[in-house]
Design a protein around this motif. Structure first.
Motif: not given
Length: 416
Positions: A124-129, A146-150, A152-155, A180-184
């Motif tokens: 599996p390849v990890r993705l950023y939105a 919306r991306h967090v709910d979908a 994604f761990e990065s945006v 504190d929840r995702i990589r930005i």
């Protein structure tokens, strides 16, 4: 030995339900996903596909150039393909997007997905939105939610405001809500500034430093393309002093030689070459390998079309770190079904990850009905058609002379 016996070119224009306003072209409402589609066919019927993003029909005459250079070529001889494209570029026509079609055939002949041919393993390849349009702070926070709910761990955000304070305000709002929840990450889109439609801010080193400092204070994961792509001295200075990783390198059509120089000068901490621009698969693979040797990051740019995304997905699987994130273009007016509209199955994420294709080659099938609906073939080149055109242009004696030269030519070797 199979050889290329047919070349077809299509212009594809997939209508978007609402205009898409890319941050990198201020003032330009994009109403279609436009690209030129290439189909290569070998004499034993194996197909290879690729696609280059298009603004309109600027490549209308390229078929006249491709035939003499590429017909009769062994599709597995990537070195010769690279040399042919290099020769075409002497005329100012850099078309790296053509080369992946040969890799598609080569991997199909080997019976494996391209990433396996390149030494990668299924995973599996990890993705950023990767957002595309500009937003105000409140609207951006809603979008990221919306991306967090979908899953994604990065945006990645887009900034392009008139003042650095406005840009910082947008980033700060997202960092406060989700830091504190995702990589930005954030893309300043200064690498290749476009102001043909509307005025756009042009950053200098001072503004880039101010914004980089603010991003570091906010805990952002990376800053992308904060200065013009060819301002090598300023890029190296900023990267050396910035307190967060600086990334870029997506559209360097000089390919491996230019990006190798930038790696050695440490213009970026993370290189993001897009194989559709940066010399094709072969040269981009060299960039990824050099990044690993020099302790730099590699994760490709993918914002073109579904086929361009597929090519860079294979490269990421073969040459990227397993824990790195791949760019996944997504916006309200730019969704996977629209990006991948001529493919039978779009590359759709599942909770922010994507399973690699398992079919040989680039791992997709072209939807012929969709291609008939949205595409128009503008060039077909075969040996017979090329001979007739040459006969009209050069006469019988010239045609015979050129045919002998083509028959007797040997593959080129040892180019840079």
């Amino acid at each position: 030995m199979p050889v290329i016996s047919r070349i077809e070119l299509y212009h594809v224009a997939v209508p978007l339900p609402t205009p898409f306003r890319p941050a990198w072209i201020p003032g330009y409402p994009q109403t279609h996903n436009r690209f030129d589609l290439l189909r290569l066919v070998t004499d034993d019927g194996v197909e290879g596909w690729s696609a280059g993003p298009a603004m309109g029909r600027e490549r209308a005459g390229i078929g006249d150039l491709l035939g003499p250079y590429l017909l009769g070529t062994d599709p597995t001889d990537i070195e010769t393909v690279q040399q042919r494209l290099r020769e075409m570029a002497y005329l100012g026509l850099r078309n790296a997007w053509i080369e992946p079609a040969f890799w598609d055939i080569k991997a199909k002949l080997a019976g494996v997905p391209l990433y396996r041919l390149l030494g990668g393993e299924e995973r599996p390849v990890r993705l950023y939105a990767s957002t595309g349009e500009l937003r105000g702070p409140a609207e951006r926070v809603e979008e990221v939610a919306r991306h967090v709910d979908a899953g994604f761990e990065s945006v990645k955000l887009r900034v392009h405001a008139a003042t650095v304070e406005e840009d910082v305000a947008q980033v700060a709002a997202v960092a406060e809500a989700f830091g504190d929840r995702i990589r930005i990450g954030v893309d300043a889109n200064q690498g290749w500034r476009v102001s043909a439609m509307a005025e756009a801010p042009l950053w200098d080193l001072a503004r880039a430093r101010r914004f980089a400092d603010a991003c570091a204070d906010l805990g952002l994961a990376w800053l992308e393309e904060p200065l013009p792509m060819d301002d090598y001295d300023a890029l190296a200075e900023l990267t050396a002093k910035a307190r967060l990783p600086v990334a870029g390198g997506e559209l360097h059509t000089g390919g491996w030689p230019e990006l190798r120089m930038m790696i050695h000068r440490r213009c970026y901490d993370v290189l993001q070459p897009d194989a559709m621009f940066t010399g094709g698969v072969a040269q981009t693979l060299k960039v990824a390998e050099e990044c690993r040797a020099r302790g730099l990051g590699y994760t490709p740019h993918t914002w073109t079309n579904g086929i361009g995304f597929a090519v860079n997905l294979h490269l990421m699987a073969a040459a990227g770190d397993a824990d790195a994130f791949l760019e996944y273009p997504i916006d309200r007016a730019w969704t996977p079904p629209l990006r991948d509209a001529v493919l039978t199955r779009p590359f759709t994420h599942r909770r922010g990850t994507l399973d690699l294709p398992t079919a040989p080659g680039l791992g997709f099938e072209v939807d012929r009905a969709a291609l008939r609906r949205w595409g128009r073939r503008f060039s077909t080149v075969t040996g017979g058609r090329l001979a007739l055109r040459t006969l009209r242009d050069k006469g019988l004696r010239g045609t015979v002379t050129l045919a002998r030269a083509r028959r007797d030519r040997t593959p080129a070797r040892s180019h840079p």
